[in-house]
Structure formats: C-alpha cells, structure tokens
Motif scaffolding. Structure first.
Motif, PDB file in Angstrom:
ATOM      1  N   SER A 339       0.700  -1.197  -0.004  1.00  0.00           N
ATOM      2  CA  SER A 339       0.243  -0.125   0.032  1.00  0.00           C
ATOM      3  C   SER A 339       0.947   1.235  -0.046  1.00  0.00           C
ATOM      4  O   SER A 339       1.918   1.438   0.986  1.00  0.00           O
ATOM      5  N   CYS A 340       0.617   2.089  -0.864  1.00  0.00           N
ATOM      6  CA  CYS A 340       1.351   3.411  -1.016  1.00  0.00           C
ATOM      7  C   CYS A 340       0.643   4.697  -0.293  1.00  0.00           C
ATOM      8  O   CYS A 340       1.048   5.671  -0.478  1.00  0.00           O
ATOM      9  N   GLN A 341      -0.385   4.262   0.062  1.00  0.00           N
ATOM     10  CA  GLN A 341      -1.329   5.219   0.877  1.00  0.00           C
ATOM     11  C   GLN A 341      -0.448   5.592   2.063  1.00  0.00           C
ATOM     12  O   GLN A 341      -0.337   4.726   3.158  1.00  0.00           O
ATOM     13  N   PRO A 342      -0.182   6.805   2.247  1.00  0.00           N
ATOM     14  CA  PRO A 342       0.565   7.322   3.521  1.00  0.00           C
ATOM     15  C   PRO A 342      -0.115   7.049   4.749  1.00  0.00           C
ATOM     16  O   PRO A 342      -1.202   7.200   4.773  1.00  0.00           O
ATOM     17  N   GLN A 343       0.489   6.400   5.724  1.00  0.00           N
ATOM     18  CA  GLN A 343       0.020   5.888   6.976  1.00  0.00           C
ATOM     19  C   GLN A 343       1.023   6.027   8.046  1.00  0.00           C
ATOM     20  O   GLN A 343       2.407   5.800   7.998  1.00  0.00           O
ATOM     21  N   THR A 344       0.623   6.285   9.379  1.00  0.00           N
ATOM     22  CA  THR A 344       1.414   6.048  10.327  1.00  0.00           C
ATOM     23  C   THR A 344       0.959   5.131  11.356  1.00  0.00           C
ATOM     24  O   THR A 344      -0.312   5.038  11.324  1.00  0.00           O
ATOM     25  N   PHE A 345       1.818   4.263  11.930  1.00  0.00           N
ATOM     26  CA  PHE A 345       1.463   3.271  13.031  1.00  0.00           C
ATOM     27  C   PHE A 345       1.983   3.330  14.470  1.00  0.00           C
ATOM     28  O   PHE A 345       3.218   3.730  14.402  1.00  0.00           O
ATOM     29  N   ASN A 346       1.257   3.281  15.364  1.00  0.00           N
ATOM     30  CA  ASN A 346       1.709   3.144  16.625  1.00  0.00           C
ATOM     31  C   ASN A 346       1.619   1.621  17.242  1.00  0.00           C
ATOM     32  O   ASN A 346       0.560   0.995  17.023  1.00  0.00           O
ATOM     33  N   ASN A 351       8.810   2.755  21.974  1.00  0.00           N
ATOM     34  CA  ASN A 351       8.842   3.610  20.993  1.00  0.00           C
ATOM     35  C   ASN A 351       8.739   3.371  19.691  1.00  0.00           C
ATOM     36  O   ASN A 351       9.353   3.722  18.700  1.00  0.00           O
ATOM     37  N   ASP A 352       8.206   2.139  19.140  1.00  0.00           N
ATOM     38  CA  ASP A 352       7.969   1.506  17.727  1.00  0.00           C
ATOM     39  C   ASP A 352       6.908   2.343  17.199  1.00  0.00           C
ATOM     40  O   ASP A 352       5.658   1.876  17.438  1.00  0.00           O
ATOM     41  N   PHE A 353       7.228   3.418  16.703  1.00  0.00           N
ATOM     42  CA  PHE A 353       6.157   4.193  15.633  1.00  0.00           C
ATOM     43  C   PHE A 353       6.727   4.140  14.200  1.00  0.00           C
ATOM     44  O   PHE A 353       7.950   4.372  14.070  1.00  0.00           O
ATOM     45  N   ARG A 354       5.963   3.889  13.333  1.00  0.00           N
ATOM     46  CA  ARG A 354       6.376   3.708  12.101  1.00  0.00           C
ATOM     47  C   ARG A 354       5.614   4.637  11.179  1.00  0.00           C
ATOM     48  O   ARG A 354       4.460   4.865  11.343  1.00  0.00           O
ATOM     49  N   THR A 355       6.047   4.654   9.760  1.00  0.00           N
ATOM     50  CA  THR A 355       5.217   5.485   8.719  1.00  0.00           C
ATOM     51  C   THR A 355       5.719   4.487   7.553  1.00  0.00           C
ATOM     52  O   THR A 355       6.597   4.060   7.194  1.00  0.00           O
ATOM     53  N   LEU A 356       4.470   4.596   6.812  1.00  0.00           N
ATOM     54  CA  LEU A 356       4.390   3.823   5.386  1.00  0.00           C
ATOM     55  C   LEU A 356       4.254   5.152   4.277  1.00  0.00           C
ATOM     56  O   LEU A 356       3.242   5.479   4.243  1.00  0.00           O
ATOM     57  N   GLN A 357       5.147   5.049   3.297  1.00  0.00           N
ATOM     58  CA  GLN A 357       5.036   6.198   2.571  1.00  0.00           C
ATOM     59  C   GLN A 357       5.897   5.982   1.105  1.00  0.00           C
ATOM     60  O   GLN A 357       7.234   5.817   1.502  1.00  0.00           O
ATOM     61  N   CYS A 358       5.386   6.019   0.010  1.00  0.00           N
ATOM     62  CA  CYS A 358       6.379   5.618  -1.274  1.00  0.00           C
ATOM     63  C   CYS A 358       6.763   6.959  -1.746  1.00  0.00           C
ATOM     64  O   CYS A 358       6.454   7.526  -2.539  1.00  0.00           O
ATOM     65  N   THR A 359       7.728   7.615  -0.887  1.00  0.00           N
ATOM     66  CA  THR A 359       8.245   8.824  -1.059  1.00  0.00           C
ATOM     67  C   THR A 359       8.952   9.283  -2.217  1.00  0.00           C
ATOM     68  O   THR A 359       9.547   8.354  -2.877  1.00  0.00           O
ATOM     69  N   SER A 361      10.926  12.480  -4.680  1.00  0.00           N
ATOM     70  CA  SER A 361      11.513  13.884  -4.478  1.00  0.00           C
ATOM     71  C   SER A 361      10.486  15.016  -4.916  1.00  0.00           C
ATOM     72  O   SER A 361      10.897  15.565  -5.941  1.00  0.00           O
ATOM     73  N   ASN A 362       9.541  15.425  -4.424  1.00  0.00           N
ATOM     74  CA  ASN A 362       8.852  16.554  -4.604  1.00  0.00           C
ATOM     75  C   ASN A 362       8.101  17.197  -3.518  1.00  0.00           C
ATOM     76  O   ASN A 362       7.935  16.452  -2.463  1.00  0.00           O
ATOM     77  N   VAL A 363       7.638  18.464  -3.544  1.00  0.00           N
ATOM     78  CA  VAL A 363       7.080  19.201  -2.610  1.00  0.00           C
ATOM     79  C   VAL A 363       5.652  18.771  -1.872  1.00  0.00           C
ATOM     80  O   VAL A 363       5.854  18.899  -0.697  1.00  0.00           O
ATOM     81  N   ASP A 364       5.040  17.774  -2.680  1.00  0.00           N
ATOM     82  CA  ASP A 364       4.057  17.101  -2.181  1.00  0.00           C
ATOM     83  C   ASP A 364       4.370  16.122  -1.088  1.00  0.00           C
ATOM     84  O   ASP A 364       3.531  16.214   0.009  1.00  0.00           O
ATOM     85  N   HIS A 365       5.418  15.452  -1.511  1.00  0.00           N
ATOM     86  CA  HIS A 365       5.685  14.202  -0.285  1.00  0.00           C
ATOM     87  C   HIS A 365       6.622  14.915   0.633  1.00  0.00           C
ATOM     88  O   HIS A 365       6.733  14.399   1.588  1.00  0.00           O
ATOM     89  N   PHE A 366       7.453  16.141   0.294  1.00  0.00           N
ATOM     90  CA  PHE A 366       8.147  16.967   1.270  1.00  0.00           C
ATOM     91  C   PHE A 366       6.963  17.388   2.502  1.00  0.00           C
ATOM     92  O   PHE A 366       7.079  17.273   3.711  1.00  0.00           O
ATOM     93  N   ARG A 367       5.830  17.660   1.805  1.00  0.00           N
ATOM     94  CA  ARG A 367       4.790  18.176   3.107  1.00  0.00           C
ATOM     95  C   ARG A 367       4.183  16.840   3.534  1.00  0.00           C
ATOM     96  O   ARG A 367       4.106  17.048   4.880  1.00  0.00           O
ATOM     97  N   MET A 368       4.069  15.730   3.166  1.00  0.00           N
ATOM     98  CA  MET A 368       3.538  14.556   3.635  1.00  0.00           C
ATOM     99  C   MET A 368       4.530  13.988   4.817  1.00  0.00           C
ATOM    100  O   MET A 368       4.166  13.409   5.677  1.00  0.00           O
ATOM    101  N   ALA A 369       5.795  13.988   4.766  1.00  0.00           N
ATOM    102  CA  ALA A 369       6.667  13.698   5.549  1.00  0.00           C
ATOM    103  C   ALA A 369       6.416  14.472   6.714  1.00  0.00           C
ATOM    104  O   ALA A 369       6.423  13.896   7.883  1.00  0.00           O
ATOM    105  N   HIS A 370       6.114  15.854   6.342  1.00  0.00           N
ATOM    106  CA  HIS A 370       6.066  16.456   7.840  1.00  0.00           C
ATOM    107  C   HIS A 370       4.738  16.095   8.439  1.00  0.00           C
ATOM    108  O   HIS A 370       4.562  16.168   9.820  1.00  0.00           O
ATOM    109  N   PHE A 371       3.860  15.894   7.624  1.00  0.00           N
ATOM    110  CA  PHE A 371       2.692  15.365   8.260  1.00  0.00           C
ATOM    111  C   PHE A 371       2.647  14.163   8.872  1.00  0.00           C
ATOM    112  O   PHE A 371       2.262  13.772  10.207  1.00  0.00           O
TER     113      PHE A 371
END
Length: 611
Positions: A339-346, A351-359, A361-371
């Motif tokens: 799944s490339c739908q951006p998600q974060t997991f607790n 301290n096991d917090f993870r994110t899933l993102q098919c990043t 190099s563009n400004v939209d994914h830069f924004r989603m990384a901050h999200f």
C-alpha cells in the motif's frame, strides 16, 4: 443529533446488547473500576500491538496469508472489545471521576465490533480488505505496452502531462479498475456497518462518526465553516479555470463554468496541481522546490530528516531509532504488492512508531513527510495516557499538526534558510506566488474534504440509495467544487470509489477540519514565537515557546473534550476559518481584481461546446 453523552447514558441505563444490566444493579465502586481499567490497559495494549503489527505486515506485503493474519488479529481485537464493553457496562459511572467516566464511555464505544455475529463481522472485514486491495493494486493500461500503477506512475502522469486525451484515458481507466470493482461490494458493506453501529444506539454509521466531535450542531458548524471559505475558493477556482482554458482551449470546458475533473493535475481532483502553469507572476521568482529537491539529492531519508529537524527545533525529541529501522519510506523494488497510501502506525510497545510512504522527491511528499512526523510526535507525547486516551483530541487535530508546520517550512524564507532556495526577496509579486502555491493544496482541497462524508452520511442514512450513488456524488462535486466529469457517467460507475478512504471505511471530514485547524494553530504558534507582520510570512522554526504549546496539547491526547485542547493552543474553544482568511487576504484581493465578475458556476453542468 443526539450527543455522544446522551447516547451512552441510554446504553448505561437500558438493557444493553453488549451485556448491560439495570442501573440499580450496577457497581458504584470507583476503586474496583480503576482495578478493571488497569487490567484492561495491559491486555488491550498487548492486543493492539498484535493487531497493528499484522496490519503493518499486510500493508507492506499484500499476500493472502498476511491478509488472513490481519483479519484474524482484527477479529481477536473485536472479541476483546465486546468482552470489555460487557464488563464495563456493569458500572454506574454517574458519580465517577471524569477520567474514569470518560475511559469507560470510550470502552463502551466499540464501533463495528459491536456486531456479535462473528460471521457478519468476518464478512465486513473481508469486504474491507477486498476493496482496499483494488485500490492498492490499481494499474491502468493506456495501451497494450503501457500500463501504469497508481503509485507513482499514474500520480506523476496527472501531475506532469498536459495531453487532454491521455489524461482522459487515465482518468476513466482508474475509475474502471477501482470504483467499478468496488461498487459491487459497497452496498453490502454499508448495510453491515450500519447493522453493527445500530447496536450502540446510533441511527447509522454517519451519525456514529459525527459523534466523535461531541457537538450537537456538528453538521451546522461544518456548513458554517464552508460558507466562510467559499468566496476565496470560488475566486481561486476561477483563476485556475482561466489558466487551464489557456492550456487546453475554452471549447473543452462546459459553458456552466465547471472544470473537467481530469485536468487539475491530481488523480482525485481534490487539489489544484498546476505547477509553474499556475503561478501568477512567473518572472517574479524562480521557486521550483521539486527541481531543487532532486538537484540536492533529497531522497526519502533526507526528506524525513528535514521534517524531523523542524520539530526538534521546537524542542520536541528526535524520532526514535525504531522509526528509522522499521518504517517503509520508499516503494520496495522487489516487486511485492504494498500500500502506498501514507499511514503512520503506533505499535503500542514503547518507541515503535512507523510510517509507510512511497516517497518521491517533490514538494507534495515533502509536505506529507512533515504530516507523518507530526503524527508520530503527537503519539509519542500522549503515550503515557491510559490506552483509551492515546488518540488525538479529535481526528482532525492529528491530521493538522504536520500541515501546521508546513505553513512555516514551505515559506520562501524557510526554504532559503535550509538551502532549498538560493535567492529570494519578499515583495508583493513573490508573496502572491507563494500564497497561490499554498492555496492550490489547502484552499482547493476544502470543498472536496467537505463533500466526501456529506455523500457518505446520506448513503449511511439511506437518503442516497445504491441506484443513485454516482449521480449524487457528481451532484455534490458540481455544486460545491465546480468540478464536472469529463465524459458521461452512469450508475455502473462509482467514481468516488477511487478514493482510498471509501474502500477502507475511514472518515474523511477530519481532513477538511485539519485545514481549518492548521491555520488556527499556525496563528497561535506565530504569536507565541513573537512574530509580527503578515501571517503568511511567519516561520516558527527554532521557537521553543511554540513547541511548548504543542507539547502541552499533545500530552492531553483525548483525555479532555477537543475544545479544551483547542484552548491550550489558541486560547479559545471554537473552530474558525478566519485565520485561514487572514493568511490568504493578499491573495483574495489579487484574485478579485483579476477575476472581476468572472467567477463561480451554475449548479447544473452543460456539456463542452465540442465533443
């Protein structure tokens, strides 16, 4: 609409279908309730760890085995939730401390897990998994030799192409491989969801979702907020329509003033992504963050490290080692379905917090990384709360945090600070360019963010029937967004089904609210940081005072009603779009002058002048 409190009082005073009993026979022992809650917190945390790990495993490797393991973990969690609700319904919480009362109320609020028929519950979860798989694995063939996966190839096609017919084929193709396939399952899915939710005393799933916001007049508040931003949106829409007509020719556009949905640079037509084509003053600045990110080798790790650095500058901690070791920041190259739908997991185990993102190099994914980093920072701060309070104050709060930070991190001034912009001078033209870029992703999104759950609310209530799914979806898009389908649609189509949140049954109004919240938060953080002057030029980077406010709000989790958390940041308890309007005031003045009387659209959509 009944308040959440009234509904739970009904559950507590009536013979409940999850095992309640007459209130006269209920325990009033707070000490005993505290002991039971302590046991619950320990066991629920263990079960959630298993469930989240199974969900993570499936989303990063979509095999039948992993799917079955995820469903098994979800069923186990549902069974435990049923048992816990039955046990907690044995307490009369009338005179309990607020914290105990709120925890027990949340435990009774078990959602679709209220469905005690395991066959129906299993079917519900299987339908959800089946529908999301259509989305996650979506591939559109534009020819026999060119087949494009949704992420990132199809997404990039909409972003980069200006070929009308190629975009049209991609648009209809994506609807065919997602919405059309999902539609056959969706009516049953709605029926099963409603059947489970009614056990909790709610009339339908939509009412249940709205109850999370603990406002009697929630729907009226949403309409009020939409009306606040509507003039700005209509002027933005008119500007974009004029730019697109210059590219594709006016004959491609309906005479009613609508914009064909496949021309907006975004797969879902929920934002206006025009790049340099949408810049009012192309000679005023040469801001091209996408090019600079690629030029400076901003890979996925560097993008997330940059997002982490902003939060650290506010006095928040660095991301834990587990985040970097366990997250999936790029689409794997081994060919497995993910799944490339951006998600974060607790993972609920420290301290096991993870994110899933098919990043990319563009400004939209830069924004989603901050999200994503914002969501992790939020989760880390409230992890000492009881398990039922380990959530954002409401769903819109969690979604707003990362985007609040991007209002600072995407300012030209900050871009210059971190080296993504070599030369830049603030003046009226560069301000308008910067505001336009921000409006294309925030203001442009608001009507779409509003109507998704407006449509679903009518579906869940039965007002919109399966025979009118697509008709009513496009009626809302035409009315609120000024967007029209580029070709004729029928009820064999299910165009809203190309949105991930439809197949996954996740509420969407949080994203509408998150845009409103982020500007409220931004204004408050700027004040704390000592900023003076125009709001759109504020950058709170390195402000520990702003970070302290965020931490105080984060640490509350959902232990208090969300207005209390709002007050911690903004000093008041009300949702308000005025900070957003303050931020974009120079842009609105520019747009009014440019558009004159040429803005808006008629509600009914007429066909383009030529086929």
């Amino acid at each position: 609409m009944m308040t959440r409190t009234i509904l739970f009082l009904i559950l507590l005073t009536c013979q409940s279908l999850v095992g309640g009993q007459n209130i006269n026979n209920k325990s009033k022992d707070q000490s005993k309730a505290s002991q039971e809650l302590a046991k619950y917190n320990t066991e629920k945390r263990r079960i959630l760890n298993i469930k989240q790990l199974a969900k993570w495993t499936y989303n990063t490797n979509e095999t039948d085995y992993n799917k079955n393991q995820m469903i098994k973990a979800e069923m186990n969690d549902a069974k435990y939730s049923q048992d816990a609700a039955q046990k907690m319904s044995g307490f009369d919480t009338t005179n309990f401390r607020d914290s105990l009362k709120r925890q027990i109320k949340n435990i009774l609020d078990i959602g679709v897990a209220a469905q005690k028929n395991p066959t129906k519950l299993q079917r519900f979860k299987e339908l959800k998994t089946t529908m999301t798989a259509f989305y996650n694995n979506a591939t559109v063939c534009l020819s026999k030799s060119e087949c494009l996966p949704l992420f990132p190839e199809l997404e990039n096609l909409f972003l980069e192409s200006r070929n009308y017919n190629r975009l049209l084929k991609a648009w209809t193709g994506l609807s065919d491989v997602t919405g059309k396939k999902i539609r056959q399952f969706y009516p049953e899915y709605v029926k099963l969801s409603n059947e489970a939710i009614k056990i909790l005393g709610f009339p339908d799933t939509g009412a249940y979702w709205r109850s999370v916001y603990e406002l009697d007049n929630f729907e009226e508040e949403l309409e009020r907020l939409y009306k606040q931003i509507s003039p700005l949106y209509k002027h933005l829409h008119a500007f974009v329509r004029r730019k697109l007509k210059a590219i594709y020719g006016a004959k491609k556009f309906p005479t009613s003033g609508h914009i064909p949905a496949h021309l907006l640079g975004d797969v879902w037509a929920q934002q206006f992504v025009l790049g340099q084509d949408g810049v009012p003053f192309p000679n005023a600045d040469k801001v091209n963050v996408d090019e600079e990110l690629k030029k400076q080798n901003y890979d996925s790790t560097k993008i997330f490290k940059t997002a982490e650095d902003f939060f650290v500058s506010l006095g928040l901690p660095k991301l834990p080692n587990e985040f970097w070791a366990n997250s999936m920041l790029e689409k794997p190259k081994d060919g497995r379905n993910v799944s490339c739908q951006p998600q974060t997991f607790n993972l609920f185990n420290g301290n096991d917090f993870r994110t899933l993102q098919c990043t990319q190099s563009n400004v939209d994914h830069f924004r989603m990384a901050h999200f994503a980093v914002g969501a992790v920072q939020y989760m880390r701060q409230f992890q000492n709360q009881p398990i039922e309070f380990r959530h954002a104050a409401n769903p819109g709060f969690r979604a707003a945090i990362g985007d609040t930070i991007t209002l600072s991190s995407l300012t030209p001034g900050h871009m210059k600070t971190i080296g993504l912009l070599s030369q830049f001078q603030n003046n009226n033209q560069t301000d308008i360019n910067s505001l336009m870029r921000m409006a294309m992703t925030t203001v442009a999104f608001l009507p779409y963010g509003y109507i998704v759950d407006l449509w679903r609310g009518r579906v869940f209530s039965g007002k919109t029937t399966p025979e009118n799914y697509n008709k009513q979806w496009w009626a809302l898009r035409r009315k609120y967004q000024g967007i029209s389908p580029p070709v004729s649609r029928s009820e064999s189509d299910f165009d809203i089904g190309k949105l991930y949140h439809i197949s996954s049954n996740e509420p969407y109004i949080r994203y509408f609210l998150s845009v409103i919240y982020q500007f409220q938060f931004h204004k408050a953080l700027c004040h704390a940081a000592g900023h003076t002057g125009d709001l759109h030029r504020c950058d709170v980077y390195n402000s520990k005072a702003a970070g302290d406010i965020l931490k105080k709000m984060f640490q509350l989790g959902s232990s208090k009603p969300w207005p209390e958390a709002m007050k911690v940041v903004t000093g008041n308890k009300k949702m308000d779009a005025q900070p957003l309007l303050d931020y974009f005031k120079p842009l609105l003045e520019y747009l009014k002058a440019e558009n004159g009387k040429d803005f808006g659209w008629t509600e009914n959509c007429r066909k383009p002048r030529t086929a």
